[in-house]
Design an enzyme around this catalytic site. Structure first.
Site, short mmCIF file in Angstrom:
data_model
loop_
_atom_site.label_atom_id
_atom_site.label_comp_id
_atom_site.label_asym_id
_atom_site.label_seq_id
_atom_site.Cartn_x
_atom_site.Cartn_y
_atom_site.Cartn_z
N GLN A 39 -50.57 -17.43 29.43
CA GLN A 39 -51.27 -16.97 30.76
C GLN A 39 -50.35 -15.70 31.31
O GLN A 39 -49.18 -15.99 31.95
CB GLN A 39 -51.14 -18.48 31.61
CG GLN A 39 -51.65 -17.96 32.80
CD GLN A 39 -51.35 -19.22 33.84
OE1 GLN A 39 -50.38 -19.36 34.00
NE2 GLN A 39 -52.41 -19.64 34.78
N SER B 22 -48.41 -14.36 36.77
CA SER B 22 -47.05 -14.11 37.63
C SER B 22 -46.56 -12.76 37.17
O SER B 22 -46.46 -12.17 35.98
CB SER B 22 -46.22 -15.09 37.84
OG SER B 22 -46.96 -16.19 38.23
N SER C 21 -44.88 -18.60 29.70
CA SER C 21 -44.41 -19.77 28.68
C SER C 21 -45.40 -19.41 27.40
O SER C 21 -46.45 -18.89 27.47
CB SER C 21 -45.06 -21.14 29.24
OG SER C 21 -44.26 -21.47 30.45
N GLU D 113 -55.28 -25.69 35.77
CA GLU D 113 -53.75 -25.72 35.52
C GLU D 113 -53.12 -26.76 36.22
O GLU D 113 -52.21 -27.55 35.60
CB GLU D 113 -53.05 -24.38 35.77
CG GLU D 113 -51.60 -24.38 35.62
CD GLU D 113 -50.94 -23.08 35.79
OE1 GLU D 113 -49.89 -22.80 35.18
OE2 GLU D 113 -51.49 -22.42 36.63
N GLU E 78 -44.62 -25.05 47.82
CA GLU E 78 -44.75 -24.73 49.23
C GLU E 78 -46.21 -24.26 49.37
O GLU E 78 -47.04 -24.49 50.23
CB GLU E 78 -43.74 -23.57 49.64
CG GLU E 78 -42.38 -23.91 49.59
CD GLU E 78 -41.63 -24.22 48.50
OE1 GLU E 78 -40.51 -24.64 48.36
OE2 GLU E 78 -42.13 -23.90 47.54
#
Length: 403
Positions: free
Chosen positions: A119, A122, A157, A240, A373
């Site tokens: 993926q 980020s 990952s 996910e 968060e």
């Protein structure tokens, strides 16, 4: 029970299909990959997927019937932990947004494990705020052909073993950040893709940073419309979080089972305080398990919603508290950790390693798949209906935002 082309699909008919598969492909004599391909073609991979794509358009809950019958017969599985990103994130996204050609090309080798996925979401400057990604995808020559991608991704990952990646990139910097994104499938073997390991607190490197330099992606590998990448990515993220926090486990399975076993094996370490903590966490783990069953039942009616964020949030907290309790129950032995070699594992194995590894690795549970968060904000706004946080960048073009 459901009907397809006049045929009733229920538990009994699925057992008949499994028996037919086993008669034609005896697991004891059939090559593992050949068996998995045959299972997919028989519609017994994902029974709730469409016919021809590994399924039978049957209710999702009937998958457990197929899995139990095949496990009892000693049939091989597809090593789901090794290909978890493909199964839990790429597959449902491709099914929902992919073209017929994309579904046919990608789903079968994804499920059989022939092709591993990662993926590319980020970035160093866009982690919790995923919509701020800066990796650029521009049309080659401005026309309708290939895209050229440049940028950097991080915390990826299995990138070191992956053939394909789901990629979120910015295609229009002149509109607000959520509107200028497009979603692609990227070939990790293409020129311009560079994967570098990232050493973690455990000493190993299960994830990576990925540099994309002039990587060409055909428009046929775009998922969804141009500029609708955020909508597609949201579907991936919801799946996910369910994949991370909503996995089926038996009673006293997973981390709570490991800690309970340690408690039984270490009577000399027991104290009233540790006993109370174990009981509290055991009850919370059981409530979490039952909530997961309910969530999976809801999934039978459609795509996952924000409830998956609550499951992932609870999973992270439980995993961290349980791994901490295990270290305390082990006393001085809990301080031992001698596996600091730079390994490149294909899977994260929480139950097959020692307590020191579990304690250290669990720290990442509150970051991966959405930080705790951010998940609390999602739950507050979308589940509890609380007022939304002020967003001053909502209507500002991405190129005008401070970087």
């Amino acid at each position: 029970m459901t009907e397809r082309e006049g045929i009733t699909i229920d538990a009994a008919s699925l057992r008949d299909r499994v028996r037919e598969l086993l008669e034609r492909h005896d697991p004891a004599t059939t090559d593992r990959l050949e068996f998995l391909r045959a299972r997919f073609d028989a519609g017994l991979a994902w029974v709730h997927f469409p016919v021809g794509l590994g399924g039978l358009d049957a209710p999702r809950e009937l998958q457990s019937v197929v899995d139990a019958e095949l496990a009892a017969a000693g049939a091989p599985d597809n090593d789901p932990r090794r290909i978890g990103i493909g199964l839990g994130m790429a597959a449902p996204t491709i099914l929902r947004f992919g073209t017929p050609e994309q579904r046919t090309r990608f789903l079968r080798p994804l499920w059989t494990g022939e092709e591993v996925w990662c993926q590319l979401f980020s970035e160093p400057g866009a982690g919790s705020d995923l919509a701020a990604v800066g990796t650029r995808a521009t049309r080659n020559g401005g026309g309708g052909g290939d895209w050229v991608v440049d940028g950097q991704k991080v915390w990826t990952s299995t990138a070191h073993t992956a053939r394909w990646a789901i990629l979120l990139a910015r295609t229009d910097p002149d509109v607000p950040k959520h509107q200028g994104l497009t979603y692609f499938v990227c070939d990790m073997t293409d020129p311009g893709v560079e994967v570098r390991p990232l050493r973690q607190i455990t000493g190993e490197a299960e994830f990576n940073e990925v540099f994309l330099t002039g990587v060409r992606i055909p428009d046929a590998h775009r998922l969804g419309a141009v500029g609708e990448g955020w909508r597609v990515a949201q579907a991936t993220l919801m799946n996910e979080r369910v994949a991370i926090g909503g996995r089926p486990v038996p009673r006293e399975g997973g981390m709570v089972g490991v800690v309970a076993r340690t408690w039984r094996e270490r009577p000399e370490q027991r104290t009233p305080e540790l006993h109370d903590r174990l009981l509290r966490l055991w009850v919370e783990a059981e409530a979490f398990r039952l909530a997961g069953i309910r969530l999976r039942q809801q999934l039978a009616a459609g795509s996952p919603g924000p409830e998956g964020s609550a499951m992932k949030l609870a999973f992270a907290r439980l995993s961290q508290e349980l791994s901490g309790l295990e270290v305390e129950l082990l006393g001085a032995d809990g301080l031992h950790y001698d596996d600091w070699s730079l390994r490149r594992p294909e899977i994260v194995d929480f139950t097959g390693r020692d307590a020191g590894y579990r304690y250290l690795r669990a720290k990442g549970n509150s970051i991966e798949g959405g930080t705790s968060e951010i998940l609390r904000t999602i739950i507050a706004e979308r589940v509890l209906g609380l007022p939304a946080e002020p967003r001053v960048d909502k209507d500002v073009a991405w190129k005008d935002l401070p970087k």
